[in-house]
Motif scaffolding. Structure first.
Motif, PDB file in Angstrom:
ATOM      1  N   THR A  71       0.915  -1.089   0.048  1.00 40.01           N
ATOM      2  CA  THR A  71      -0.104   0.017   0.020  1.00 40.01           C
ATOM      3  C   THR A  71       0.966   1.237  -0.083  1.00 40.01           C
ATOM      4  O   THR A  71       2.026   1.245   0.279  1.00 40.01           O
ATOM      5  N   ARG A 119      -7.258  -2.623  -5.626  1.00 41.67           N
ATOM      6  CA  ARG A 119      -8.028  -2.565  -4.230  1.00 41.67           C
ATOM      7  C   ARG A 119      -8.167  -3.755  -3.531  1.00 41.67           C
ATOM      8  O   ARG A 119      -8.095  -4.684  -3.952  1.00 41.67           O
ATOM      9  N   ASP A 120      -7.668  -3.428  -2.262  1.00 42.09           N
ATOM     10  CA  ASP A 120      -7.900  -4.557  -1.309  1.00 42.09           C
ATOM     11  C   ASP A 120      -9.317  -4.799  -1.129  1.00 42.09           C
ATOM     12  O   ASP A 120     -10.205  -3.841  -1.252  1.00 42.09           O
ATOM     13  N   SER A 135     -11.919  -2.776   0.858  1.00 40.15           N
ATOM     14  CA  SER A 135     -11.466  -1.692   1.538  1.00 40.15           C
ATOM     15  C   SER A 135     -11.277  -0.497   0.261  1.00 40.15           C
ATOM     16  O   SER A 135     -11.515  -0.655  -0.916  1.00 40.15           O
ATOM     17  N   ARG A 136     -11.075   0.740   0.812  1.00 37.19           N
ATOM     18  CA  ARG A 136     -10.902   1.821  -0.180  1.00 37.19           C
ATOM     19  C   ARG A 136      -9.582   2.055  -0.646  1.00 37.19           C
ATOM     20  O   ARG A 136      -9.181   3.029  -1.140  1.00 37.19           O
ATOM     21  N   ARG A 137      -8.672   1.208   0.059  1.00 40.54           N
ATOM     22  CA  ARG A 137      -7.176   1.314  -0.009  1.00 40.54           C
ATOM     23  C   ARG A 137      -6.517   0.672  -1.292  1.00 40.54           C
ATOM     24  O   ARG A 137      -6.919  -0.495  -1.625  1.00 40.54           O
ATOM     25  N   ASP A 138      -5.778   1.589  -2.065  1.00 40.78           N
ATOM     26  CA  ASP A 138      -5.112   1.108  -3.148  1.00 40.78           C
ATOM     27  C   ASP A 138      -3.886   0.100  -2.812  1.00 40.78           C
ATOM     28  O   ASP A 138      -3.189   0.665  -1.708  1.00 40.78           O
TER      29      ASP A 138
END
Length: 176
Positions: free
Chosen positions: A54, A86-87, A90-93
Motif C-alpha cells: 500500500t 483495491r484491497d 477496502s478503499r485502500r489502493d
C-alpha cells in the motif's frame, strides 16, 4: 540501536540488508535514466514477497512522504511496470509489480520503438535522407528496425528458456 523486529523481518531476512539492496538497485535504475523515486518504489515492490504494498507501507519502508509515493506510482503505472488494485472490502489502493514485469516492459518498448521509427522515417524524408541530419535519422530508423526484428525472436527464445528453469514463481510454485 535497532530492535530485533527491525533487524529480522520475521522471515529470516535482515531488514537492513534488504533496505541496502533496494537502495542499490534503485540507484542502478536511476543511473540508467529511470526516475529516482520511481526506482525506489519499484525496487521496494520487487523485493516484497507479494510484490505488492500500500502507499502507507511504501512510505514507511522507504521513509518518504505519501506524495512522493503517489508521484512515483503514477510514473510506474504510466510506464507499465506497476499496477494499481483495491484491497477486497477496502478503499485502500495496493500497488503491485506486474507478473513477468521485464518481459512486459520489453514488449511495451517494442511498441514505443515502432512509434519512434515511424516519426523518424517522416523526419528523415522531411530533412532529406542525403543531408547529414536526414542520414542520421535514417541510420536510427535502421537501428530500430534491426532491434525490433531481433527483439521478437529474443522474447520467444526467453519464453522457451524460461520453461527449462526451475525457478519458483511469486506464489512459490515452479515455472517448469
Amino acid at each position: 540501536m535497532t530492535s530485533e523486529t527491525e533487524q529480522n523481518m520475521g522471515d529470516g531476512r535482515d531488514a537492513e540488508a534488504v533496505s541496502r539492496f533496494v537502495e542499490r538497485f534503485a540507484s542502478d535504475m536511476s543511473e540508467a535514466g529511470m526516475q529516482r523515486m520511481g526506482s525506489r518504489v519499484f525496487a521496494a515492490l520487487l523485493a516484497d514477497d507479494d510484490g505488492s504494498m500500500t502507499s502507507a507501507e511504501l512510505a514507511m519502508a522507504l521513509r518518504i512522504s505519501p506524495a512522493a509515493v503517489s508521484g512515483a506510482v503514477n510514473y510506474l503505472t504510466q510506464v507499465g511496470m506497476v499496477g494499481r488494485e483495491r484491497d477486497p472490502g477496502s478503499r485502500r489502493d495496493r500497488y503491485r509489480v506486474h507478473d513477468e514485469v521485464w518481459y512486459t516492459t520489453f514488449t511495451q518498448r517494442d511498441r514505443v520503438l515502432t512509434r519512434w521509427e515511424n516519426t523518424l522515417k517522416d523526419g528523415a524524408r522531411t530533412l532529406g535522407e542525403h543531408t547529414p541530419a536526414g542520414a542520421r535519422l535514417a541510420e536510427t530508423v535502421a537501428f530500430f528496425e534491426f532491434v525490433q526484428s531481433e527483439l521478437g525472436g529474443m522474447m520467444e527464445r526467453w519464453r522457451e528458456h524460461r520453461k527449462t528453469l526451475d525457478l519458483p514463481t511469486a506464489d512459490g510454485r515452479s515455472h517448469a
